[in-house]
Design a protein around this motif. Structure first.
Motif, PDB file in Angstrom:
ATOM      1  N   VAL A  18       0.827  -1.200   0.000  1.00  0.00           N
ATOM      2  CA  VAL A  18       0.000   0.000   0.000  1.00  0.00           C
ATOM      3  C   VAL A  18       0.865   1.255   0.000  1.00  0.00           C
ATOM      4  N   VAL A  19       2.006   1.199   0.675  1.00  0.00           N
ATOM      5  CA  VAL A  19       2.904   2.358   0.742  1.00  0.00           C
ATOM      6  C   VAL A  19       3.814   2.424  -0.487  1.00  0.00           C
ATOM      7  N   LEU A  20       4.383   1.270  -0.891  1.00  0.00           N
ATOM      8  CA  LEU A  20       5.414   1.279  -1.915  1.00  0.00           C
ATOM      9  C   LEU A  20       4.873   1.500  -3.332  1.00  0.00           C
ATOM     10  N   LEU A  21       3.722   0.895  -3.648  1.00  0.00           N
ATOM     11  CA  LEU A  21       3.210   1.028  -5.012  1.00  0.00           C
ATOM     12  C   LEU A  21       2.909   2.485  -5.375  1.00  0.00           C
ATOM     13  N   PRO A  22       2.105   3.211  -4.592  1.00  0.00           N
ATOM     14  CA  PRO A  22       1.897   4.630  -4.948  1.00  0.00           C
ATOM     15  C   PRO A  22       3.197   5.432  -4.930  1.00  0.00           C
ATOM     16  N   ALA A  23       4.089   5.089  -3.987  1.00  0.00           N
ATOM     17  CA  ALA A  23       5.356   5.814  -3.924  1.00  0.00           C
ATOM     18  C   ALA A  23       6.190   5.575  -5.179  1.00  0.00           C
ATOM     19  N   THR A  24       6.166   4.315  -5.658  1.00  0.00           N
ATOM     20  CA  THR A  24       6.911   4.011  -6.876  1.00  0.00           C
ATOM     21  C   THR A  24       6.339   4.757  -8.082  1.00  0.00           C
ATOM     22  N   VAL A  25       5.016   4.776  -8.191  1.00  0.00           N
ATOM     23  CA  VAL A  25       4.375   5.508  -9.292  1.00  0.00           C
ATOM     24  C   VAL A  25       4.715   6.992  -9.218  1.00  0.00           C
ATOM     25  N   LEU A  26       4.630   7.556  -8.034  1.00  0.00           N
ATOM     26  CA  LEU A  26       4.938   8.977  -7.863  1.00  0.00           C
ATOM     27  C   LEU A  26       6.397   9.279  -8.178  1.00  0.00           C
ATOM     28  N   ALA A  27       7.296   8.439  -7.718  1.00  0.00           N
ATOM     29  CA  ALA A  27       8.718   8.664  -7.979  1.00  0.00           C
ATOM     30  C   ALA A  27       9.034   8.580  -9.468  1.00  0.00           C
ATOM     31  N   THR A  28       8.386   7.625 -10.140  1.00  0.00           N
ATOM     32  CA  THR A  28       8.615   7.500 -11.590  1.00  0.00           C
ATOM     33  C   THR A  28       8.118   8.727 -12.336  1.00  0.00           C
ATOM     34  N   ALA A  29       6.932   9.197 -11.926  1.00  0.00           N
ATOM     35  CA  ALA A  29       6.379  10.393 -12.581  1.00  0.00           C
ATOM     36  C   ALA A  29       7.269  11.610 -12.363  1.00  0.00           C
ATOM     37  N   LEU A  30       7.765  11.768 -11.167  1.00  0.00           N
ATOM     38  CA  LEU A  30       8.645  12.906 -10.882  1.00  0.00           C
ATOM     39  C   LEU A  30       9.975  12.785 -11.630  1.00  0.00           C
ATOM     40  N   TRP A  31      10.454  11.558 -11.791  1.00  0.00           N
ATOM     41  CA  TRP A  31      11.740  11.353 -12.458  1.00  0.00           C
ATOM     42  C   TRP A  31      11.677  11.739 -13.938  1.00  0.00           C
ATOM     43  N   HIS A  32      10.516  11.486 -14.563  1.00  0.00           N
ATOM     44  CA  HIS A  32      10.342  11.780 -15.987  1.00  0.00           C
ATOM     45  C   HIS A  32       9.662  13.118 -16.219  1.00  0.00           C
ATOM     46  N   ASP A  33       9.545  13.955 -15.214  1.00  0.00           N
ATOM     47  CA  ASP A  33       8.900  15.260 -15.372  1.00  0.00           C
ATOM     48  C   ASP A  33       9.785  16.167 -16.240  1.00  0.00           C
ATOM     49  N   ASP A  34       9.147  16.917 -17.161  1.00  0.00           N
ATOM     50  CA  ASP A  34       9.875  17.795 -18.079  1.00  0.00           C
ATOM     51  C   ASP A  34      10.079  19.191 -17.514  1.00  0.00           C
ATOM     52  N   ARG A  35       9.712  19.382 -16.246  1.00  0.00           N
ATOM     53  CA  ARG A  35       9.873  20.720 -15.676  1.00  0.00           C
ATOM     54  C   ARG A  35      11.350  21.087 -15.636  1.00  0.00           C
ATOM     55  N   SER A  36      11.567  22.399 -15.790  1.00  0.00           N
ATOM     56  CA  SER A  36      12.948  22.888 -15.718  1.00  0.00           C
ATOM     57  C   SER A  36      13.503  22.837 -14.308  1.00  0.00           C
ATOM     58  N   MET A  37      12.575  22.948 -13.319  1.00  0.00           N
ATOM     59  CA  MET A  37      12.997  22.908 -11.913  1.00  0.00           C
ATOM     60  C   MET A  37      13.067  21.451 -11.457  1.00  0.00           C
ATOM     61  N   PRO A  38      14.190  20.959 -11.055  1.00  0.00           N
ATOM     62  CA  PRO A  38      14.280  19.563 -10.582  1.00  0.00           C
ATOM     63  C   PRO A  38      13.556  19.384  -9.236  1.00  0.00           C
ATOM     64  N   VAL A  39      13.214  18.144  -8.949  1.00  0.00           N
ATOM     65  CA  VAL A  39      12.558  17.807  -7.667  1.00  0.00           C
ATOM     66  C   VAL A  39      13.607  17.809  -6.573  1.00  0.00           C
ATOM     67  N   THR A  40      13.317  18.564  -5.530  1.00  0.00           N
ATOM     68  CA  THR A  40      14.262  18.639  -4.413  1.00  0.00           C
ATOM     69  C   THR A  40      14.102  17.430  -3.492  1.00  0.00           C
ATOM     70  N   ALA A  41      15.108  17.221  -2.667  1.00  0.00           N
ATOM     71  CA  ALA A  41      15.064  16.109  -1.692  1.00  0.00           C
ATOM     72  C   ALA A  41      13.945  16.309  -0.676  1.00  0.00           C
ATOM     73  N   GLY A  42      13.693  17.559  -0.283  1.00  0.00           N
ATOM     74  CA  GLY A  42      12.622  17.823   0.679  1.00  0.00           C
ATOM     75  C   GLY A  42      11.255  17.494   0.124  1.00  0.00           C
ATOM     76  N   GLU A  43      11.022  17.846  -1.168  1.00  0.00           N
ATOM     77  CA  GLU A  43       9.733  17.513  -1.783  1.00  0.00           C
ATOM     78  C   GLU A  43       9.542  15.994  -1.853  1.00  0.00           C
TER      79      GLU A  43
END
Length: 624
Positions: A18-43
């Protein structure tokens, strides 16, 4: 607690998903995000923390909801009980909260109707007048309404119509605690608690041991001291035999009084002399350090004492390093393994057609039903006692087989595995065990010693300093009859009673033949406890609404005679089945018959003994 822990372990992977699956999906989406601002460690940390918190809160809510559902039935019962008590309190507060129960007078039911939701019985249009103190019998089987009438007379059930008065005062107007003390009620299913037999007998007793009352305005209950009242109640209800049996089977505690211990040791010689005089000395196999005791198991013969604590308990004896060292030193390891394999093979064959929950399996098998599969597999893959597996698995198999051998008793299991030569070898292992036992383990075994009491052994074994030989029919009955006489002569009968009254009661266990648990009681014994606790209180009126349908007329009449003798000069109301004929030489003051939801008075001629049936005077117990 074990079940909850196992369930938590089973749910752990699901919770992790329940914890890992949504986290994995979210992490993958953030990793492939085209935003110019990278995802910070705090976010990223806040995202994972939010998911973990949400999952833990969801799990907490589900667990709390399950506990709420499990607790709802108990709270519904509490609500029903408190509502009934509140209604009773309102009835007391309406007028005569200070009214005191009279010592005697008529109990009058005027136009009474009542319904008992527990049994489904009801009564309508009852008009009666019963003079107290008097003895009243209510005839009627289950469903006739007789028990509803008994509950009405005791004030345990409020009428839905009409009034029940005692000497002109409504029963609801009396103080409930005083009414419960002065009008005792023994119902179909008594309230039992996890505790000693004495605590269950004194349940609901408002009187102190010296006969005084906690109510300063109330007169102390007349009669004997508490111990004498207990003995009388136990004798009347037939529970005295249960108490004696529990007392003799009780284990002697290390805190035993020195004077009592000395009296038990002194009684041994007197009991042995009395058995010899009766020609029954051969019925006892004494604890002799130089002889094998056929009434004990192999493990008990090696210990020649009682284990104190868990170090040498039966479940751990085979795996204890010191035990294994003694067996190895005496050359008994291999013979014990072979004996265990023979026992396992014979047991599997004997009980092959019985299910695991069959009472015979629990009563006579040397291993529990939970271990049946293990030993069946062991026998199947080990046709002979050779070629054992190496490593931990082989060590486990050998330890389990040695454990079977240590639990074996030739007189009980009769597989023909122990001869005189093997008995001599086991006695030699006994001497080695006692001689080499290290000082750190001496407190773990209480060896048999004729000069002192053996702690952790039963009182009966301490008195006999041995065990009853079961080869002769009726041996136990003969020995215990002589023992009872000797105990009475030496003034130790009260000691046995005190041991029996201290025995534990398991309210959740019902004794049902071979599979009865320790502390279990039969339905008749549970009912007898309810009557006995009422007799101990010495109430003005005793109402016994007992389910006696399964007792024979002989038992009912014999026990009823004792109960009526104990209640001479006091009120007694007792429910009896229709099949019971009342003896003409001991007539009741009033005999009622509950039939078709109403009550009628039985004429004296009709209430007498049936023609041609002799009056029964046996001393058989009506309750046990």
């Amino acid at each position: 607690a074990a079940a909850e822990a196992a369930l938590a372990r089973a749910r752990a992977p699901a919770l992790a998903l329940v914890v890992l699956l949504p986290a994995t999906v979210l992490a993958t989406a953030l990793w492939h995000d085209d935003r110019s601002m990278p995802v910070t460690a705090g976010e990223l940390a806040s995202a994972f923390g939010s998911l973990a918190l949400a999952a833990s809160l969801l799990a907490l809510w589900l667990r709390q909801n399950e506990r709420r559902k499990a607790a709802l039935p108990a709270f519904r019962e509490i609500r029903r009980t408190t509502a009934a008590l509140a209604a009773r309190a309102r009835g007391v507060g309406r007028g005569a909260a200070t009214a005191r129960l009279p010592a005697q007078g008529p109990i009058v039911l005027a136009g009474v109707a009542a319904y008992d939701p527990a049994s489904g019985e009801r009564l309508t249009g009852v008009d009666l007048a019963l003079t107290m103190p008097g003895h009243v019998a209510i005839l009627g089987g289950r469903g006739s309404g007789g028990r509803v009438l008994a509950a009405l007379l005791a004030g345990q059930l409020e009428p839905t119509a009409g009034r029940v008065t005692y000497d002109g005062t409504d029963l609801r107007a009396f103080d409930p605690s005083e009414r419960a003390r002065r009008i005792a009620f023994a119902g179909d299913e008594p309230v039992l608690m996890a505790g000693s037999l004495l605590q269950n007998l004194l349940y609901g007793d408002l009187a102190f041991a010296d006969g005084s009352s906690p109510d300063p305005d109330a007169a102390p209950p007349p009669g004997l001291h508490l111990e004498e009242r207990l003995l009388e109640a136990l004798t009347v209800t037939g529970l005295d035999r249960l108490v004696v049996a529990r007392g003799l089977a009780s284990l002697v505690a290390p805190t035993i009084d020195p004077d009592t211990a000395a009296a038990i040791v002194a009684t041994r010689e007197a009991l042995r002399a009395a058995l010899a005089a009766e020609g029954a000395a051969h019925l006892i196999e004494p604890f002799d350090p130089h002889r094998y005791n056929a009434q004990a198991t192999v493990g008990e013969n090696i210990l020649f004492g009682e284990p104190v604590g868990s170090a040498f308990a039966q479940a751990r004896l085979a795996s204890h390093p010191f035990t294994r060292a003694v067996l190895e030193a005496e050359g008994l390891t291999r013979p014990m393994i072979e004996m265990g394999l023979s026992i396992a093979r014979a047991t599997v064959e004997i009980f092959a057609d019985l299910p695991d929950d069959h009472p015979l399996f629990d009563a006579f098998s040397l291993f529990p039903a939970a271990e049946r599969g293990f030993f069946e597999d062991l026998v199947a893959r080990q046709p002979e006692a050779t070629g054992w597996r190496r490593g931990a698995a082989g060590q486990r198999d050998r330890a389990r087989l040695i454990g079977l051998a240590l639990r074996y008793s030739e007189t009980r299991h009769r597989f023909g595995l122990i001869d005189a030569a093997f008995e001599a070898r086991l006695v030699g292992a006994r001497r080695t065990f006692a001689a080499l036992l290290p000082a750190s383990l001496r407190a773990a075994v209480e060896f048999y010693d004729p000069s002192r009491v053996t702690v952790a052994a039963s009182l009966e074994e301490n008195l006999l300093f041995g065990r009853i030989a079961g080869a002769e029919a009726g041996a136990g009955t003969r020995v215990r009859a002589v023992m009872q006489r000797v105990l009475t002569e030496r003034g130790l009968e009260r000691t046995v009673f005190r041991f029996g009254l201290a025995a534990r009661v398991d309210p959740r266990a019902a004794e049902s033949g071979l599979g009865a648990r320790e502390g279990a009681l039969t339905p008749a014994e549970r009912s007898a406890i309810d009557v006995a606790r009422c007799l101990v209180r010495q109430p003005d009126i005793l109402v016994a609404g007992l389910a006696l349908d399964e007792r024979s007329p002989v038992e009912i009449r014999a026990g009823l005679a004792r109960l009526r003798a104990a209640r001479a000069g006091r009120g007694l109301v007792v429910c009896l089945p229709d099949a019971v004929s009342l003896p003409p030489d001991l007539p009741f003051d009033t005999v009622l018959r509950a039939v078709r939801n109403t009550v009628e008075v039985v004429p004296p001629a009709e209430a007498g003994n049936r023609a041609g049936e002799p009056v029964v005077r046996e001393e058989a117990s009506a309750w046990t």
